[in-house]
Design an enzyme around this catalytic site. Structure first.
Site, mmCIF file in Angstrom:
data_model
loop_
_atom_site.group_PDB
_atom_site.id
_atom_site.type_symbol
_atom_site.label_atom_id
_atom_site.label_comp_id
_atom_site.label_asym_id
_atom_site.label_seq_id
_atom_site.Cartn_x
_atom_site.Cartn_y
_atom_site.Cartn_z
ATOM 1 N N LYS A 142 0.951 -1.137 -0.037
ATOM 2 C CA LYS A 142 0.152 0.144 -0.167
ATOM 3 C C LYS A 142 0.841 1.332 -0.146
ATOM 4 C CE LYS A 142 1.015 0.999 4.442
ATOM 5 N NZ LYS A 142 1.689 2.031 5.005
ATOM 6 N N ASP B 48 -1.673 -1.927 10.979
ATOM 7 C CA ASP B 48 -2.010 -1.894 9.464
ATOM 8 C C ASP B 48 -2.389 -3.298 8.793
ATOM 9 O OD1 ASP B 48 -1.084 0.655 9.099
ATOM 10 O OD2 ASP B 48 0.753 -0.040 8.053
#
Ligand code: C5P
Length: 295
Positions: A10, A135
């Site tokens: 990401k 995350d």
């Protein structure tokens, strides 16, 4: 039985820290975009306990590895005592602010749940993921999302249409940055430590209806202050990329990766060539579509 799964990474299009919490973490809001640069994980039932092998010798494969911790947490929650062999082929740079390790942990939870016949419900997988790292829950799915809390609360961001047709240039400088270090340093950056909320939703809204260039000044990363101060080369990268036509340029997560967004593939490739000519061959570079499917 063997299962192979890809594990994407990401970039943080925005990372706004809202304040320090009593538990030592920081409240934040972050807009995360999945990126189709992938590691590959292979899971095979058999043997005793959890055995991890990795093609990158720099990554320790003992019990502290997030993949092993995810596998242990899965077995313990599912009450399974079997063995599993896991192979991890790394493509995503380490300690790069790209969430490679978090993605690997999420894919391990999903992969093992599939391999062992879905013993855990999605809510249980999400709970375990949040315990493994802030995350990790984001990587249980593959859409752009706004994460809040310490990063573990995920809300899909909808379609960021401005990114359609755009390209991403990812640059890793060849050194990593420790996430705890970056957050600790925020004490010296009070404005970045105490951001006002609403910026992630605003950027997502802009990107859903307006062209990339009109949202360029809304991209933001509160952790850039400490990182660019300690590693001025990262500030030089950004200055160079902006000067040579990057529409957006930002550090991802706690660093050390920098990303640039351009409005075409040609522009991203040209920027990569200019970057190599200026900074030499030591940095790691990749050009990718900004919105490629990751699942
Ligand atoms: O959750 P994760 O293990 O990825 O976090 C690594 C470290 O980063 C934490 O131990 C903490 O020091 C810092 N962190 C933080 N606030 C967050 C996320 C991470 O302070 N929201």
């Amino acid at each position: 039985m063997k299962l192979e799964r890809r594990s994407h990474c990401k970039v943080n299009l925005l990372l706004n820290v809202l304040g320090r919490r009593p538990d030592g973490f920081h409240d934040l809001e972050t807009l995360m975009q999945p990126v189709a640069l992938c590691d590959t994980l292979t899971f095979e039932r058999g043997g005793h306990g959890i055995a991890l092998a990795c093609n990158d010798p720099r990554l320790p494969v003992g019990g502290d590895n997030l993949v092993c911790r995810a596998a242990e947490a899965f077995f313990s929650a599912a009450g399974i005592k079997d063995g599993v062999r896991i192979r991890l082929a790394k493509e995503i740079p380490l300690a790069a602010g790209l969430g490679g390790g978090s993605g690997n942990a999420a894919v391990t939870l999903l992969g093992l749940n599939e391999l062992f016949g879905q013993p855990l419900a999605p809510s249980e997988i999400s709970r375990i993921a949040a315990g493994l790292g802030s995350d990790v829950p984001f990587f249980l799915q593959s859409e752009a999302a706004i994460a809040t809390g310490r990063g573990e609360r995920i809300e899909l961001a909808g379609s960021l249409r401005a990114l359609d047709g755009c390209w991403l240039l990812l640059i890793h400088p060849g050194f990593g940055i420790s996430t705890p270090w970056a957050y600790q340093q925020l004490r010296r950056f009070p404005d970045a430590l105490n951001g006002r909320p609403g910026r992630a939703a605003r950027l997502a809204e802009l990107l859903s209806r307006a062209p990339l260039a009109s949202a360029a000044t809304d991209f933001y990363n509160a952790l850039e202050g400490p990182a660019l101060e300690k590693y001025p080369i990262l500030a030089l990268y950004q200055e160079f990329l902006r000067k040579h036509g990057a529409t957006v340029c930002l550090m991802s997560g706690s660093g050390s990766s920098t990303f640039a967004l351009t409005e075409s593939e040609g522009r991203a490739r040209e920027l990569a060539d200019l970057f190599r000519a200026e900074f030499g061959p030591t940095a790691w570079l990749r050009t990718l579509p900004a919105r490629a499917p990751c699942s």
